[in-house]
Scaffold this active site. Sequence first.
Site, PDB file in Angstrom:
ATOM      1  N   ILE A  30       0.799  -0.999   0.110  1.00 28.29           N
ATOM      2  CA  ILE A  30      -0.067   0.121  -0.048  1.00 28.29           C
ATOM      3  C   ILE A  30       1.021   1.310  -0.107  1.00 28.29           C
ATOM      4  O   ILE A  30       1.573   1.412   1.223  1.00 28.29           O
ATOM      5  CB  ILE A  30      -0.693   0.133   1.217  1.00 28.29           C
ATOM      6  N   PRO A  31       1.073   2.000  -1.305  1.00 26.47           N
ATOM      7  CA  PRO A  31       2.182   2.764  -1.384  1.00 26.47           C
ATOM      8  C   PRO A  31       1.977   4.064  -0.742  1.00 26.47           C
ATOM      9  O   PRO A  31       1.882   5.309  -1.340  1.00 26.47           O
ATOM     10  CB  PRO A  31       2.333   2.913  -2.985  1.00 26.47           C
ATOM     11  N   CYS A  32       2.132   4.265   0.486  1.00 25.79           N
ATOM     12  CA  CYS A  32       1.920   5.515   1.215  1.00 25.79           C
ATOM     13  C   CYS A  32       3.293   6.193   1.048  1.00 25.79           C
ATOM     14  O   CYS A  32       3.207   7.596   1.246  1.00 25.79           O
ATOM     15  CB  CYS A  32       1.758   5.234   2.673  1.00 25.79           C
ATOM     16  N   HIS A  33       4.085   5.797   0.481  1.00 30.67           N
ATOM     17  CA  HIS A  33       5.374   6.564   0.179  1.00 30.67           C
ATOM     18  C   HIS A  33       5.065   7.353  -0.890  1.00 30.67           C
ATOM     19  O   HIS A  33       5.860   8.296  -1.264  1.00 30.67           O
ATOM     20  CB  HIS A  33       6.646   5.571   0.178  1.00 30.67           C
ATOM     21  N   ARG A  34       4.173   7.118  -1.734  1.00 31.51           N
ATOM     22  CA  ARG A  34       3.671   7.977  -2.978  1.00 31.51           C
ATOM     23  C   ARG A  34       3.043   9.213  -2.627  1.00 31.51           C
ATOM     24  O   ARG A  34       2.644   9.915  -3.671  1.00 31.51           O
ATOM     25  CB  ARG A  34       3.095   7.252  -3.925  1.00 31.51           C
TER      26      ARG A  34
END
Length: 167
Positions: A132-136
Amino acid sequence: MKPTLLASLSIETNAGTFRAHYSERGLAGIDFPATKPRQYAATIALPTNVRQWHAITTKAVKAILAGKTPAELPPLDVSGGTEFQQRVWEELLWIPGGETRSYGEIAKNIRKPKAVRAVGGACGANPIPLLIPCHRVLAANGKIGGFSGGLEWKKKLLATEGSAPVN
DNA sequence: ATCGTCATATGAA
DNA sequence: TTCATATGACGAT
């Protein structure tokens, strides 16, 4: 309601050893490599589906670390989150690799344009970073914001994917 | 450009 | 109900 964990398995990568936690419904959490990796006892009698999930998770994690988009994701057990958080997390899954969104954009996408700060909170509560790409998700002005696994990871991941945050 | 302040949604204690 | 936020917008330096 918090998922009951069945197993915690290692994912060996050139960036360190990640840990994946599985419930009966799927992947329920991922831990970044600890500075001092903890040793776990060998897991015995792993259910077949968990082993299948783990194989997929391993490939997905390695793909992401290599800056590629995973071909397949394991079932994600997000039952530990509130309805709002699950909504946010699902939205994050749509962000293609190499692109970024702002907290405000995510809020708008889930029809709650004012809930910008809550979106930040949901990102912080994300149990499955990387997949779950919370880094994006960056702040509106391109600032890096924060990251539960450490800001260094966020920067590294963004750089790998070709994005360039302001700071 | 930087800083302080406030509005506002959500969640945890 | 009170407090804290991985925000954002605005106005005053």
